[in-house]
Design an enzyme around this catalytic site. Structure first.
Site, PDB file in Angstrom:
ATOM      1  CG  ASN A  10      -1.570   1.364   1.575  1.00  0.00           C
ATOM      2  OD1 ASN A  10      -1.973   2.059   0.489  1.00  0.00           O
ATOM      3  ND2 ASN A  10      -2.143   1.657   2.557  1.00  0.00           N
ATOM      4  CD1 TRP A  11       3.760   1.080  -2.907  1.00  0.00           C
ATOM      5  CD2 TRP A  11       3.986   2.238  -4.633  1.00  0.00           C
ATOM      6  NE1 TRP A  11       4.668   0.384  -3.419  1.00  0.00           N
ATOM      7  CE2 TRP A  11       5.031   1.182  -5.005  1.00  0.00           C
ATOM      8  CE3 TRP A  11       3.788   3.184  -5.807  1.00  0.00           C
ATOM      9  CZ2 TRP A  11       5.415   0.824  -5.941  1.00  0.00           C
ATOM     10  CZ3 TRP A  11       4.416   2.965  -6.947  1.00  0.00           C
ATOM     11  CH2 TRP A  11       5.488   1.720  -6.946  1.00  0.00           C
ATOM     12  CE  LYS A  12       0.072   3.338   4.663  1.00  0.00           C
ATOM     13  NZ  LYS A  12       0.062   3.579   5.965  1.00  0.00           N
ATOM     14  CG  HIS A  95      -5.367   2.469   5.108  1.00  0.00           C
ATOM     15  ND1 HIS A  95      -5.115   3.267   5.803  1.00  0.00           N
ATOM     16  CD2 HIS A  95      -4.563   1.511   5.103  1.00  0.00           C
ATOM     17  CE1 HIS A  95      -3.971   2.967   6.376  1.00  0.00           C
ATOM     18  NE2 HIS A  95      -3.477   1.855   5.668  1.00  0.00           N
ATOM     19  CD  GLU A  97      -2.701   5.843   6.323  1.00  0.00           C
ATOM     20  OE1 GLU A  97      -2.685   5.827   4.988  1.00  0.00           O
ATOM     21  OE2 GLU A  97      -1.645   5.513   6.937  1.00  0.00           O
ATOM     22  CD  GLU A 167      -3.768  -1.986   7.286  1.00  0.00           C
ATOM     23  OE1 GLU A 167      -2.893  -2.513   6.727  1.00  0.00           O
ATOM     24  OE2 GLU A 167      -4.191  -0.832   7.257  1.00  0.00           O
ATOM     25  N   GLY A 173       1.681   2.850  10.571  1.00  0.00           N
ATOM     26  CA  GLY A 173       2.491   4.147  10.303  1.00  0.00           C
ATOM     27  C   GLY A 173       2.997   4.704  11.633  1.00  0.00           C
ATOM     28  CB  SER A 213       4.256  -1.215  11.533  1.00  0.00           C
ATOM     29  OG  SER A 213       3.850   0.317  11.544  1.00  0.00           O
ATOM     30  N   GLY A 234       2.741  -1.091   4.333  1.00  0.00           N
ATOM     31  CA  GLY A 234       2.713   0.422   4.168  1.00  0.00           C
ATOM     32  C   GLY A 234       4.312   0.599   3.865  1.00  0.00           C
ATOM     33  N   GLY A 235       5.110   1.271   4.458  1.00  0.00           N
ATOM     34  CA  GLY A 235       6.419   1.893   4.520  1.00  0.00           C
ATOM     35  C   GLY A 235       7.456   0.759   3.690  1.00  0.00           C
TER      36      GLY A 235
HETATM   37  C1  3PY Z   1       1.203   0.182   7.570  1.00  0.00           C
HETATM   38  O1  3PY Z   1       1.742  -0.690   7.149  1.00  0.00           O
HETATM   39  O2  3PY Z   1       1.041   0.909   8.341  1.00  0.00           O
HETATM   40  C2  3PY Z   1      -0.286   0.302   6.673  1.00  0.00           C
HETATM   41  O3  3PY Z   1      -1.104   1.028   7.036  1.00  0.00           O
HETATM   42  C3  3PY Z   1      -0.426  -0.616   5.676  1.00  0.00           C
HETATM   43  O4  3PY Z   1      -1.859  -0.630   4.774  1.00  0.00           O
END
Ligand code: 3PY
Length: 251
Positions: A10-12, A95, A97, A167, A173, A213, A234-235
């Site tokens: 998930n590149w956001k 998500h 966010e 999640e 994040g 994470s 994510g990251g």
């Molecule tokens: C994270 O890895 O923090 C995410 O929000 C993945 O969607």
């Protein structure tokens, strides 16, 4: 594992189209021998570059949202037909966010999920409790409620194309990861909710990811758990090597 794991990045709001091409070209050889499904969910404007770069590889492309109407006066929104025409297969829905910053609710999550399924896109539906809800002891109640709300009016046939990502909001994040046991328990609550609505056999077939994470250092332990069928990343999905380590852990 009984179910096929899916590792989805998930590149956001990261990477321009040019950066997308470069990163996917770097990732392709590193994930080529994956024994799990590999997906990258990217910003709308990056989708054409992503689809082009991923051509001929095992990487599938996803979007990060989709609107619940076919078309119309919805400034700034993107429809399922638009995504389909570009070659998108998956779409992240709900998500945290989006729930926190953009007014996404359990109802709009449900509507978007229904539209994605109607149009042949595979939704990756995100659910998760806040720290406050966890500390009050509402994790199971909340996860079951969010899961059932998201799946309202989804048929048993459509359920086969649904992916859920558990999640925990407190792990998104923040660098804080749920322990493998917490992830397994949360995913188990989601699976139990699906079993209550569709029966145990159907629930056993649903891919339930952990997200929050997940990284190159913890993916092995997390994905070794009975109820954890891969991850939403994510990251760590912004770095080719880290992402490939996670893919290998889930394979
Ligand atoms: C994270 O890895 O923090 C995410 O929000 C993945 O969607």
């Amino acid at each position: 594992a009984k179910r096929k794991a899916i590792i989805a990045g998930n590149w956001k709001m990261n990477n321009t189209p040019a950066q997308t091409t470069a990163l996917i070209n770097e990732m392709k050889p590193l994930v080529a021998d994956a024994d799990c499904e590999v997906v990258l969910c990217v910003p709308f404007v990056d989708i054409p570059a992503a689809v082009e770069a991923a051509k001929g590889s095992n990487i599938k492309i996803g979007a990060e949202n989709v609107h619940f109407k076919d078309s119309g006066a919805f400034t700034g929104e993107v429809s399922a037909d638009m995504l389909n025409e570009l070659g998108v297969e998956y779409v992240v829905i709900g998500h945290s966010e989006r729930r926190t910053y953009f007014g996404e609710t359990d109802q709009t999550v449900n509507l978007r999920t229904l539209k994605a399924l109607e149009k042949g896109l595979k939704p990756i539906v995100c659910v998760g409790e806040t720290l406050e809800q966890r500390e009050l002891g509402y994790t199971e109640t909340l996860l079951k409620f969010q899961t059932k709300m998201a799946l309202t009016n989804v048929t048993a046939e459509q359920l086969k194309n649904v992916v859920i990502a558990y999640e925990p909001v407190w792990a998104i994040g923040t660098g804080v990861t749920a322990t493998a046991d917490q992830a397994d328990e949360g995913n188990g609550f989601v699976r139990a909710a699906i079993a209550e609505a569709y029966g145990d056999d159907a629930a056993q077939g649903v891919t339930i990811q952990y997200g929050g994470s997940m990284n190159a250092g913890n993916a092995d332990e997390l994905t070794s758990k009975e109820n954890v069928d891969g991850g939403l990343i994510g990251g760590a999905s912004l770095k080719a090597h880290d992402f490939s380590v996670i893919v290998k852990a889930a394979s």
